[in-house]
Design a protein around this motif. Structure first.
Motif, PDB file in Angstrom:
ATOM      1  N   THR A 136      -5.361   4.046   4.800  1.00 59.29           N
ATOM      2  CA  THR A 136      -6.013   2.930   4.113  1.00 59.29           C
ATOM      3  C   THR A 136      -5.565   1.596   4.699  1.00 59.29           C
ATOM      4  N   TRP A 137      -4.293   1.523   5.108  1.00 54.24           N
ATOM      5  CA  TRP A 137      -3.798   0.285   5.708  1.00 54.24           C
ATOM      6  C   TRP A 137      -4.558   0.005   7.013  1.00 54.24           C
ATOM      7  N   ALA A 138      -4.721   1.047   7.833  1.00 51.41           N
ATOM      8  CA  ALA A 138      -5.415   0.870   9.108  1.00 51.41           C
ATOM      9  C   ALA A 138      -6.867   0.453   8.885  1.00 51.41           C
ATOM     10  N   VAL A 139      -7.545   1.102   7.927  1.00 54.19           N
ATOM     11  CA  VAL A 139      -8.966   0.811   7.719  1.00 54.19           C
ATOM     12  C   VAL A 139      -9.172  -0.543   7.051  1.00 54.19           C
ATOM     13  N   PHE A 140      -8.462  -0.766   5.933  1.00 53.47           N
ATOM     14  CA  PHE A 140      -8.792  -1.927   5.110  1.00 53.47           C
ATOM     15  C   PHE A 140      -8.052  -3.188   5.541  1.00 53.47           C
ATOM     16  N   LEU A 162       0.808  -1.216   0.000  1.00 51.94           N
ATOM     17  CA  LEU A 162       0.000   0.000   0.000  1.00 51.94           C
ATOM     18  C   LEU A 162       0.843   1.268   0.000  1.00 51.94           C
ATOM     19  N   LEU A 163       1.971   1.267   0.748  1.00 56.15           N
ATOM     20  CA  LEU A 163       2.761   2.499   0.894  1.00 56.15           C
ATOM     21  C   LEU A 163       3.264   2.983  -0.462  1.00 56.15           C
ATOM     22  N   ALA A 164       3.998   2.114  -1.153  1.00 57.49           N
ATOM     23  CA  ALA A 164       4.591   2.509  -2.430  1.00 57.49           C
ATOM     24  C   ALA A 164       3.507   2.865  -3.435  1.00 57.49           C
ATOM     25  N   THR A 165       2.469   2.011  -3.531  1.00 59.24           N
ATOM     26  CA  THR A 165       1.409   2.264  -4.513  1.00 59.24           C
ATOM     27  C   THR A 165       0.734   3.605  -4.272  1.00 59.24           C
ATOM     28  N   SER A 189      -1.624   6.350   2.871  1.00 54.50           N
ATOM     29  CA  SER A 189      -1.337   4.911   2.843  1.00 54.50           C
ATOM     30  C   SER A 189      -1.481   4.321   4.246  1.00 54.50           C
ATOM     31  N   VAL A 190      -1.072   5.074   5.276  1.00 56.68           N
ATOM     32  CA  VAL A 190      -1.251   4.586   6.643  1.00 56.68           C
ATOM     33  C   VAL A 190      -2.740   4.451   6.956  1.00 56.68           C
ATOM     34  N   GLY A 194      -9.413  -6.662   7.430  1.00 56.69           N
ATOM     35  CA  GLY A 194      -8.701  -7.912   7.172  1.00 56.69           C
ATOM     36  C   GLY A 194      -8.471  -8.216   5.705  1.00 56.69           C
ATOM     37  N   MET A 195      -8.253  -7.195   4.895  1.00 58.37           N
ATOM     38  CA  MET A 195      -7.954  -7.457   3.488  1.00 58.37           C
ATOM     39  C   MET A 195      -6.548  -8.014   3.338  1.00 58.37           C
ATOM     40  N   PRO A 196      -6.371  -8.960   2.401  1.00 56.35           N
ATOM     41  CA  PRO A 196      -5.041  -9.566   2.230  1.00 56.35           C
ATOM     42  C   PRO A 196      -4.093  -8.657   1.450  1.00 56.35           C
ATOM     43  N   LEU A 197      -3.689  -7.549   2.066  1.00 56.95           N
ATOM     44  CA  LEU A 197      -2.747  -6.641   1.422  1.00 56.95           C
ATOM     45  C   LEU A 197      -1.633  -6.345   2.415  1.00 56.95           C
ATOM     46  N   SER A 198      -0.440  -6.015   1.893  1.00 55.07           N
ATOM     47  CA  SER A 198       0.634  -5.671   2.816  1.00 55.07           C
ATOM     48  C   SER A 198       0.940  -4.178   2.688  1.00 55.07           C
ATOM     49  N   PHE A 199       1.574  -3.649   3.720  1.00 58.39           N
ATOM     50  CA  PHE A 199       1.906  -2.222   3.715  1.00 58.39           C
ATOM     51  C   PHE A 199       3.164  -1.981   2.897  1.00 58.39           C
ATOM     52  N   LEU A 200       4.175  -2.822   3.136  1.00 64.46           N
ATOM     53  CA  LEU A 200       5.451  -2.676   2.445  1.00 64.46           C
ATOM     54  C   LEU A 200       5.524  -3.678   1.294  1.00 64.46           C
TER      55      LEU A 200
END
Lengths: 496, 148
Positions: free
Chosen positions: B128-132, B94-97, B125-126, B137-143
């Motif tokens: 969306t990471w916190a919410v989703f 998520l961060l880079a995107t 990005s922080v 519990g979406m299968p996405l990573s931050f880094l």
């Protein structure tokens, strides 16, 4: 009455209360910020409600919808920019009032009128919904087909475009809706060999693409308006309370217009607010004062759009026919949660229907309690430059739609729909009929084929009952009326 | 720029109708009394083609020209940002995107603000990471996913 009381029991459940509050706050924010409409906000939020109970999910999504009507008036009055389309008319008298230093009075009028209009709309919903349900419970496939067809034609005749454009957009929407497995034969349609397409196009992606993305594209390069919003504080609001006596008749007139227009397919809160304003002007002895800052010119349209926002739920919940694109998304949310809309909904899920009605009123109470004391906060939110919102919308859309099926496919679908929606917008084709066709299309086909199966292919079965004949006559009138009106106005003004 | 605005939209609708008509050729039509899966889409495609062509023809006949604005740069920036999410989000995190997408969006307006854009990108990005991811519990990573 007992149903309404048990509805309040449902709505007062702590989880429902929290989501109702969250919904109306979000709706209020969306309304305060010009450029994001309730439709885009609801489609962005839809994926977030997947893990909720259906009642809780619809309570929250509905809260966003009517909450936006409250917040929209704040931007109209303080910035002269309508927060949502149905608050556009509020700028005419609201902004001059604010310029004159009476922002507190204008805002309080808008909030109190919204509350009164919303409450009257809810009363209408409580009174009329059971009547419509008891009438429509006898519907067979033929009557359903007739009703859905009426909804489609009404969706096609949204203002601002001729009937031909509407029909073209509805049929494109119905074609998009036919993607996926055919329910009767089990054969795939337009799947292009992609497994994701077998379940059909996701309504979340279609709605976000059509309503959210074109809005961003059209506004992202717009110059920031140099205008600063007018400052206001809560004390100015409270001190204006004693001057509200003059708006009581305007509120009732506005709510009557809005409450009547709300359930009509294709009308909705925006048309209601315009009509309420012109009615208000025609009832006074000095109409020239309108537009210079009269509180009646704020009260009537704000009461009308909130009443219409509530009564719009009547056909959606009792017949399964969405009159506006926002209602189409609410209907889509119900279907995602496995609840089939139609006359049986109120009987099968009384807790959902009456809980929703009760939550409307609680939501209205929340909104007025939030907006009057916290007006200073909302006024500062109006001042946030719009460029900050576009990345947020895109990020929420892309991440949210990914969660629908945890695949990037739906992001590509948003991109395709967004591009198409933007091109249609440039050509001056409204996206609302497309979405209504997309939601109603599969249902129309299902009921038509079911009716023909029952009658053994006999088409006279479709017009075999007085009810279905009456509905088909209404549909025909809706189709013929704009053509007649166009013909008469053209013959009246041959020079143009 | 003056163009035939309605005519363009009408032709676009007719073209979409034609695509769906071609796609419906494979489906069994059935009969009007007992419809197959192809009947409804075929009929709708025909309606769309006729309505689209009629809109275009009416505008040409009326000779009504309306101004049209089409912002290719905004379309490219927004479309590019969405495509970026579709391509990168699962692998790059998520961060880079989000940061790259926010910079792409910031290229649309006239004035470019690098520092502000970076802050918005990281903060977003922080969020969306916190919410989703944390919240839903979406299968996405931050880094970025380095195991690939």
């Amino acid at each position: 009455m007992t149903e309404l009381l048990s509805g309040f029991a449902t709505a007062l459940h702590p989880i429902n209360l929290v989501y109702c509050l969250a919904g109306v706050i979000l709706g209020n924010i969306v309304g305060v910020l010009p450029g994001i409409g309730a439709i885009a906000a609801i489609s962005i939020l839809l994926p977030l409600t997947f893990n909720l109970e259906p009642t809780t999910a619809v309570i929250m999504l509905a809260g966003v919808y009517y909450g936006a009507e409250y917040g929209g008036s704040i931007a109209s009055i303080l910035l002269n920019l309508p927060g949502t389309a149905s608050n556009a008319i509020t700028t005419l008298d609201g902004y001059p009032l604010a310029r004159r230093g009476e922002a507190g009075l204008a805002l309080l009028t808008a909030q109190v009128s919204s509350f009164a209009g919303g409450t009257l709309g809810i009363v209408a919903m409580v009174v009329f919904s059971p009547l419509i349900v008891s009438f429509s419970l006898s519907f067979g496939p033929a009557e359903y087909f007739a009703t859905l067809l009426l909804g489609l034609v009404a969706g096609a005749s949204v203002i601002g475009c001729g009937p031909l454009k509407g029909i073209a957009m509805v049929s494109i929407g119905m074609l998009f809706g036919s993607v996926g497995l055919d329910l009767n034969s089990g054969l795939p349609r337009y799947d292009l060999g992609i497994p994701n397409l077998l379940d059909g196009l996701s309504i979340v992606a279609v709605a976000m693409g059509l309503f959210g993305i074109p809005e961003v594209i059209a506004n992202i390069r717009a110059c920031p308006s140099g205008e600063k919003p007018i400052a206001v504080n809560a004390r100015a609001m409270f001190s204006a309370f004693r001057r509200l006596g003059a708006i009581v008749p305007s509120i009732f007139r506005g709510a009557a217009v809005g409450g009547t227009l709300g359930p009509l397919p294709g009308a909705g809160p925006t048309i209601a607010s315009f009509l309420a304003y012109s009615l208000e002007r025609s009832t006074t002895r000095n109409p020239e004062e309108f537009g210079t800052g009269r509180i009646n010119g704020v009260a009537a349209p704000e009461a009308a759009n909130n009443a219409a926002a509530q009564t719009a739920f009547i056909p959606t919940m009792t017949l399964g026919i969405p009159g506006t694109p926002t209602m189409a998304i609410i209907l889509g949310a119900l279907m995602i949660h496995g609840i089939s809309p139609g006359p049986q909904l109120v009987g099968e899920h009384p807790d959902l229907f009456w809980g929703l009605v009760a939550s409307f009123w609680l939501g209205n109470v929340f909104l007025i309690m939030l907006n009057v004391p916290l007006i200073g906060f909302w006024a500062r939110l109006v001042a946030v430059p719009r460029r900050f919102f576009f990345p947020v919308i895109i990020a929420l859309v892309c991440t949210g739609v990914f969660g629908v099926s945890n695949s990037s496919f739906d992001i590509w679908l948003v991109l395709a729909m967004g591009g198409l929606g933007y091109i249609f917008r440039c050509f001056g084709f409204p996206p609302a009929p497309l979405l209504i066709g997309f939601v109603l299309g599969p249902m129309v086909e299902e009921y038509l084929r079911r009716a023909l199966m029952i009658s053994g292919g006999d088409y006279t079965y479709l017009v075999s009952s007085p009810t279905s004949i009456t509905i088909h006559c209404l549909t025909a009138a809706l189709l013929v009326w704009p053509c007649l009106r166009a013909a008469t106005t053209r013959s009246a003004q041959p020079a143009s | 720029m003056k163009t035939l605005r309605d005519a363009g939209g009408g032709l676009l609708i007719a073209a979409i109708g034609l695509l769906f008509l071609l796609g419906a050729r494979e489906m069994p039509l059935g009969s009007l009394r007992n419809m197959g899966p192809g009947m409804f889409p075929t009929a709708l495609s025909v309606v769309a083609i006729i309505a689209g062509l009629a809109i275009a023809a009416l505008e040409v006949l009326r000779n009504a020209e309306a101004a049209m604005t089409f912002d290719l740069r905004a379309l490219a920036c927004v479309g590019g940002a969405i495509a970026l999410y579709a391509v990168l989000m699962e692998s790059a995190g998520l961060l880079a995107t989000t940061v790259i997408a926010v910079f792409l969006l910031a290229a649309a307006p006239q004035r470019f603000r690098p520092m502000e854009t970076l802050l918005v990108g990281v903060g977003l990005s922080v969020f969306t990471w916190a919410v989703f991811v944390k919240g839903l519990g979406m299968p996405l990573s931050f880094l970025p996913d380095v195991s690939l």
